[in-house]
Design an enzyme around this catalytic site. Structure first.
Site, PDB file in Angstrom:
ATOM      1  N   LYS A 177       0.852  -1.193   0.000  1.00 48.90           N
ATOM      2  CA  LYS A 177       0.000   0.000   0.000  1.00 48.90           C
ATOM      3  C   LYS A 177       0.887   1.241   0.000  1.00 48.90           C
ATOM      4  O   LYS A 177       1.496   1.595   1.018  1.00 48.90           O
ATOM      5  CB  LYS A 177      -0.908   0.050   1.235  1.00 48.90           C
ATOM      6  N   GLU A 252       9.999   1.132  10.206  1.00 43.61           N
ATOM      7  CA  GLU A 252      11.018   2.151   9.940  1.00 43.61           C
ATOM      8  C   GLU A 252      10.337   3.483  10.204  1.00 43.61           C
ATOM      9  O   GLU A 252       9.530   3.946   9.399  1.00 43.61           O
ATOM     10  CB  GLU A 252      11.471   2.091   8.475  1.00 43.61           C
ATOM     11  N   CYS A 287      13.922  10.862   6.280  1.00 46.18           N
ATOM     12  CA  CYS A 287      13.919  10.392   7.672  1.00 46.18           C
ATOM     13  C   CYS A 287      15.286  10.547   8.311  1.00 46.18           C
ATOM     14  O   CYS A 287      15.398  10.737   9.513  1.00 46.18           O
ATOM     15  CB  CYS A 287      13.456   8.948   7.733  1.00 46.18           C
ATOM     16  N   GLU A 388      10.505  15.830  14.867  1.00 48.39           N
ATOM     17  CA  GLU A 388      10.838  15.718  13.449  1.00 48.39           C
ATOM     18  C   GLU A 388      10.003  16.734  12.664  1.00 48.39           C
ATOM     19  O   GLU A 388       8.777  16.625  12.605  1.00 48.39           O
ATOM     20  CB  GLU A 388      10.501  14.297  12.990  1.00 48.39           C
TER      21      GLU A 388
HETATM   22  P1  NAD Z   1       2.542   8.420   7.753  1.00 47.45           P
HETATM   23  O1  NAD Z   1       2.807   7.650   8.992  1.00 47.45           O
HETATM   24  O2  NAD Z   1       1.533   9.481   7.802  1.00 47.45           O
HETATM   25  O3  NAD Z   1       2.097   7.471   6.564  1.00 47.45           O
HETATM   26  C1  NAD Z   1       2.910   6.423   6.101  1.00 47.45           C
HETATM   27  C2  NAD Z   1       2.035   5.384   5.475  1.00 47.45           C
HETATM   28  O4  NAD Z   1       1.199   4.835   6.484  1.00 47.45           O
HETATM   29  C3  NAD Z   1       1.092   5.899   4.381  1.00 47.45           C
HETATM   30  O5  NAD Z   1       0.985   4.927   3.374  1.00 47.45           O
HETATM   31  C4  NAD Z   1      -0.225   6.049   5.123  1.00 47.45           C
HETATM   32  O6  NAD Z   1      -1.340   5.918   4.283  1.00 47.45           O
HETATM   33  C5  NAD Z   1      -0.151   4.884   6.095  1.00 47.45           C
HETATM   34  N1  NAD Z   1      -0.973   5.032   7.300  1.00 47.45           N
HETATM   35  C6  NAD Z   1      -1.399   6.177   7.899  1.00 47.45           C
HETATM   36  N2  NAD Z   1      -2.158   5.887   8.988  1.00 47.45           N
HETATM   37  C7  NAD Z   1      -2.195   4.539   9.076  1.00 47.45           C
HETATM   38  C8  NAD Z   1      -2.801   3.619   9.993  1.00 47.45           C
HETATM   39  N3  NAD Z   1      -3.509   4.038  11.041  1.00 47.45           N
HETATM   40  N4  NAD Z   1      -2.625   2.295   9.797  1.00 47.45           N
HETATM   41  C9  NAD Z   1      -1.888   1.843   8.769  1.00 47.45           C
HETATM   42  N5  NAD Z   1      -1.306   2.653   7.869  1.00 47.45           N
HETATM   43  C10 NAD Z   1      -1.434   3.988   8.023  1.00 47.45           C
HETATM   44  O7  NAD Z   1       3.968   8.960   7.289  1.00 47.45           O
HETATM   45  P2  NAD Z   1       4.264   9.884   6.047  1.00 47.45           P
HETATM   46  O8  NAD Z   1       3.848  11.257   6.453  1.00 47.45           O
HETATM   47  O9  NAD Z   1       3.750   9.294   4.791  1.00 47.45           O
HETATM   48  O10 NAD Z   1       5.852   9.769   5.971  1.00 47.45           O
HETATM   49  C11 NAD Z   1       6.689  10.541   6.709  1.00 47.45           C
HETATM   50  C12 NAD Z   1       7.255   9.760   7.877  1.00 47.45           C
HETATM   51  O11 NAD Z   1       7.922   8.590   7.400  1.00 47.45           O
HETATM   52  C13 NAD Z   1       8.304  10.525   8.620  1.00 47.45           C
HETATM   53  O12 NAD Z   1       8.113  10.406  10.006  1.00 47.45           O
HETATM   54  C14 NAD Z   1       9.607   9.853   8.226  1.00 47.45           C
HETATM   55  O13 NAD Z   1      10.644   9.987   9.125  1.00 47.45           O
HETATM   56  C15 NAD Z   1       9.173   8.448   8.049  1.00 47.45           C
HETATM   57  N6  NAD Z   1      10.130   7.729   7.179  1.00 47.45           N
HETATM   58  C16 NAD Z   1      11.006   6.863   7.765  1.00 47.45           C
HETATM   59  C17 NAD Z   1      11.952   6.199   6.988  1.00 47.45           C
HETATM   60  C18 NAD Z   1      12.935   5.249   7.609  1.00 47.45           C
HETATM   61  O14 NAD Z   1      13.639   4.571   6.879  1.00 47.45           O
HETATM   62  N7  NAD Z   1      13.008   5.158   8.916  1.00 47.45           N
HETATM   63  C19 NAD Z   1      11.985   6.409   5.612  1.00 47.45           C
HETATM   64  C20 NAD Z   1      11.075   7.301   5.049  1.00 47.45           C
HETATM   65  C21 NAD Z   1      10.142   7.955   5.856  1.00 47.45           C
END
Ligand code: NAD
Length: 494
Positions: A177, A252, A287, A388
């Site tokens: 997804k 992650e 990230c 962050e």
């Molecule tokens: P997010 O948590 O809002 O969303 C990430 C994904 O999770 C999306 O596909 C979203 O639709 C889904 N999602 C949202 N709510 C959910 C739920 N309740 N249950 C299941 N899935 C759900 O994050 P974002 O805003 O898309 O991405 C930014 C974040 O990702 C930042 O905090 C960043 O640090 C992190 N990130 C981490 C890494 C790493 O390698 N550690 C890499 C890239 C991004």
């Protein structure tokens, strides 16, 4: 814009959403609609999970010789390389990042599929020297099963590849997804895979919001493993949801990553240059961005002056245009979040040196742009240092000596990555071991590659992606014991 709605790929076929709903996908550079995609819901996720379950249980994929799985994955890598310009353009349109960055992503992604293609048939299991006479003991790895995989919007296809390639190499089936706001390149990969010989149901892509589609993947008891990259709060809710059937979890999550410049860093201009890369690639939406700059007191003022002058020259613009160095933020909502942090930082007493607002250039007004921003006078306990921001914002903390640097750097709930710059060999050994982060860079920043594990200490996550460890996440270990001379034990009498 192409007027056809792009659908989900489930069980080897293209599906519109059960509800018939669709979503517009927006170019963050100008707010224009670039595509319309199906907007799935829980029911669509359930259909995809069932397809993946049936494909896994049929063993059509896991029983395929590993060398054959590897061959398909290698070809997928080749196809990605062949389509890399199309994919890079799509990624830049969808995320706003520069074409140069998207091209790196695509080259990496092709390599990731090839790397795991190569690893698919390398695990020979482990013979254990059994302590019991006349017996054999060995440990073998088997695929975990059906994997729910949820990726974020900042590196849509790269993050999808980190998950899909090892899972498929291990013999798992996947329901991917992508973030609902950046699904286009992941759909394109499904399109490429659909033209290949992957059995139906092995690769599934569902679309839709996290709160419904993502949550369904985390809760659904037919899913054996959930792998998630995204924000920390979402990660926590996924951990809770995954308890339904005690799924394996790989998380992650975010980071707040210190970049420590000691006075003995050697060439200050090199450290400065890499500090800029460390934060302003993809407008800080990384990230592992080195957004916490920590400067030893004796070089602080000189470094800040140079930094300001370099930051002021960063060219903002359309990621598709040559010469653009930094694109917009991903969405109006995310821009509002970053803007709000300006008030938080100033209320906490941080000193705004540069930026802190949207740019004034006429051609940037329709996009979600934010100026490269620098705060000095920051302290470790300020929210702008601890939280962050995920935008083009650097905070500067001043420190004196190695012990203080390490203590401050470790003073965070996150533990994704940290870097430090020094020419002292003894310090290199000491500091590298004391920093509590999943990755530590010495005299560099933001370097990662497929062969090395990636993941976080503390609240930055669970498990590792990339490297051999990234493949192992998608396997269960089974101990197989064989007695060659079974005899009664006599415990309960004969
Ligand atoms: P997010 O948590 O809002 O969303 C990430 C994904 O999770 C999306 O596909 C979203 O639709 C889904 N999602 C949202 N709510 C959910 C739920 N309740 N249950 C299941 N899935 C759900 O994050 P974002 O805003 O898309 O991405 C930014 C974040 O990702 C930042 O905090 C960043 O640090 C992190 N990130 C981490 C890494 C790493 O390698 N550690 C890499 C890239 C991004």
């Amino acid at each position: 814009m192409d007027n056809t709605v792009q659908n989900m790929y489930i069980g080897g076929r293209w599906h519109s959403a059960v509800s018939g709903k669709t979503r517009d996908i927006i170019n963050p550079f100008n707010g224009k609609v670039i595509a319309e995609v199906a907007e799935g819901d829980r029911e669509d996720a359930q259909i995809a999970v069932l397809a993946a379950r049936q494909a896994f249980d049929s063993k059509i994929w896991s029983d395929l010789p590993a060398v054959e799985r590897g061959r398909l994955l290698y070809t997928l890598g080749d196809r990605i390389e062949a389509e890399s310009e199309v994919l890079a353009r799509l990624e830049s349109l969808d995320t706003g990042k520069t074409m140069a960055e998207s091209r790196w992503d695509m080259a990496d992604i092709a390599g990731i599929f090839r790397y795991y293609a190569g690893l698919a048939d390398k695990d020979g299991g482990e013979i254990i020297n059994s302590p019991i006479p006349n017996s054999d003991s060995r440990a073998v790895r088997e695929p975990v099963g059906v994997c729910g995989q949820i990726s974020p919007w900042n590196y849509p296809l790269l993050q999808a590849a980190w998950k899909m390639a090892p899972a498929l190499a291990a013999g798992c089936t996947v329901v991917m997804k992508p973030s609902e706001i950046t699904p286009l390149t992941t759909l394109k990969i499904a399109e490429i895979a659909a033209e290949m010989d992957f059995p139906a149901g092995v690769i599934n892509v569902v679309l839709g919001p996290g709160a419904s589609v993502g949550a369904e993947l985390a809760e659904n008891t037919m899913v054996d493993l959930i792998s998630f990259t995204g924000g920390i709060e979402t990660g926590k809710s996924i951990m809770r949801a995954a308890s339904t059937n005690v799924k394996k979890i790989a998380l992650e999550l975010g980071g707040k990553n210190p970049n420590i410049i000691f006075a003995d860093c050697g060439d200050l201009d090199v450290a400065l240059d890499r500090a800029l890369d460390g934060v302003f690639f993809h407008a800080g939406q990384i990230c592992s961005a080195g957004s916490r700059l920590m400067l030893e007191a004796s070089i602080h003022d000189r470094f800040v002056e140079k930094l300001k002058s370099r930051m002021a020259k960063i060219r903002l613009g359309d990621g598709l245009v040559d010469g653009t160095q930094m694109g917009p933020l991903i969405s109006a909502q995310h821009l509002a979040k970053v803007e709000n942090y300006m008030r938080v930082a100033e209320a906490d007493g941080a000193h705004l040196e540069l930026g802190g607002r949207r740019p004034e250039a006429a051609d940037l007004q329709d996009g979600f742009f934010f100026l490269p921003t620098l705060f000095t006078g920051c302290h470790h306990d300020m929210r702008i240092v601890q939280e962050e921001v995920f935008g083009p914002v650097i905070t500067v903390e001043k420190f004196t000596g190695e012990d203080e640097a390490v203590r401050l750097a470790n003073g965070t709930i996150y533990g994704l990555a940290a870097g430090f710059w020094t020419s002292d060999p003894g310090r290199i050994q000491r500091v590298a071991r004391q920093l509590q982060f999943g990755t530590v860079w010495i005299n560099d920043f933001n370097v990662y590659f497929t062969q090395a594990p990636w993941g976080g200490y503390k609240q930055s996550g669970l498990g590792r992606e990339l490297g051999r460890q990234g493949l192992e996440e998608y396997t269960e270990i089974k101990h197989i014991f064989q007695n060659h001379n079974p005899e009664p034990s006599g415990w309960f009498g004969l």
